[in-house]
Scaffold this active site. Structure first.
Site, mmCIF file in Angstrom:
data_model
loop_
_atom_site.group_PDB
_atom_site.id
_atom_site.type_symbol
_atom_site.label_atom_id
_atom_site.label_comp_id
_atom_site.label_asym_id
_atom_site.label_seq_id
_atom_site.Cartn_x
_atom_site.Cartn_y
_atom_site.Cartn_z
ATOM 1 N N GLY A 1 51.551 -11.446 -34.361
ATOM 2 C CA GLY A 1 50.129 -11.275 -33.852
ATOM 3 C C GLY A 1 49.506 -10.045 -33.735
ATOM 4 C CD1 TRP A 32 49.628 -5.204 -37.655
ATOM 5 C CD2 TRP A 32 48.520 -5.688 -39.703
ATOM 6 N NE1 TRP A 32 49.978 -4.429 -38.360
ATOM 7 C CE2 TRP A 32 49.330 -4.471 -39.755
ATOM 8 C CE3 TRP A 32 48.161 -6.033 -41.061
ATOM 9 C CZ2 TRP A 32 49.937 -3.707 -40.917
ATOM 10 C CZ3 TRP A 32 48.540 -5.595 -42.269
ATOM 11 C CH2 TRP A 32 49.388 -4.375 -42.100
ATOM 12 C CG ASP A 68 54.214 -15.868 -39.707
ATOM 13 O OD1 ASP A 68 54.011 -14.806 -39.720
ATOM 14 O OD2 ASP A 68 55.326 -16.761 -39.793
ATOM 15 C CG ASP A 92 55.570 -20.883 -48.150
ATOM 16 O OD1 ASP A 92 54.917 -20.032 -48.416
ATOM 17 O OD2 ASP A 92 56.451 -21.675 -48.762
ATOM 18 C CG ASP A 116 53.207 -5.142 -40.737
ATOM 19 O OD1 ASP A 116 53.610 -3.993 -41.689
ATOM 20 O OD2 ASP A 116 53.734 -5.122 -39.798
ATOM 21 C CE LYS A 134 56.131 -4.317 -43.575
ATOM 22 N NZ LYS A 134 56.860 -4.168 -42.444
#
Length: 238
Positions: free
Chosen positions: A85, A87, A113, A129, A153, A193
């Site tokens: 959490g 970000w 998530d 998902d 991320d 990322k």
């Protein structure tokens, strides 16, 4: 009581170079000792604790935003793979998700998530998902429209094999980009990322076809010994 994150980058303030040494305890692997010593001596870990963030990764998005300015008041943000959490914590004050900045447009922060995530004040979090069929429609439904920013991320579970891990995270990033193409507003931003390793060329080509500018950045908060970097794609063409 946990401290409220400031959402400001205070890099370098009040840090002292006091190295903590950790001895290998009986039954503990040397690799675990090295990880623990690195954590105890990591200034970003200490700052995250002091400033109320859930992890040092919060400073990565802070530093990226300070350079590219995509978390602006009024922005609608989707944080893919948002656990734990951090970000979301950064995004909430920057986009004015709580509406407490007078004269500024109120934004919206949506975190998704696979696992359940502890609530983040000012953010709406759903267990999802994002690669399942219809996920993009669910995201747009929760947003009440399209997003201005999609950020990620995420990293696939480590296999211990560098090239395999590289391929996995690139595939994950490509999937995140595909969702971004469906939910982003024209002019929007995608941040994700990746791990340097060569296989990300296809991702770069894909992003350059859909965005005006694509940059590859290693923010200061990213550890020097890590192969991670972040792709920041701005100016979504729709």
């Amino acid at each position: 009581m946990a401290k409220k994150p400031t959402g400001k980058n205070t890099s370098g303030r009040g840090q002292r170079d006091l190295k903590v040494k950790v001895k290998t305890a009986r039954g503990r692997k040397p690799s675990s000792t090295r990880w623990l010593q690195r954590q105890l001596n990591d200034p970003y870990v200490k700052r995250a604790q002091a400033e109320g963030f859930r992890g040092r990764a919060a400073f990565k998005i802070l530093e990226l935003d300070e350079k590219y300015r995509f978390l602006v008041p009024g922005a609608r943000v989707v944080d893919l793979g948002c656990a734990p959490g951090g970000w979301c914590q950064v995004a909430v004050p920057r986009v004015n998700a709580l509406g407490d900045r007078a004269g500024k447009a109120q934004g919206f922060v949506l975190g998704v998530d696979l696992q359940e995530v502890e609530a983040v004040p000012g953010a709406e979090i759903h267990q999802l998902d994002f690669m399942e069929e219809g996920a993009d429609d669910k995201v747009k439904g929760w947003l009440g429209g399209k997003a201005d920013v999609v950020m990620s991320d995420m990293a696939a579970a480590s296999s211990g094999h560098k090239q395999t891990d590289h391929l996995r995270i690139v595939a994950l990033c490509e999937a995140a980009a595909e969702l971004a193409f469906d939910v982003l507003e024209e002019g929007g931003t995608f941040v994700a990322k990746v791990l340097a390793g060569g296989a990300e060329e296809g991702l770069q080509k894909l992003l350059k076809q859909r965005f005006d500018k694509v940059a590859n950045v290693k923010p200061p908060a990213s550890r020097a010994d890590s192969s991670e970097k972040f792709v920041v794609a701005t100016g979504f063409r729709g």
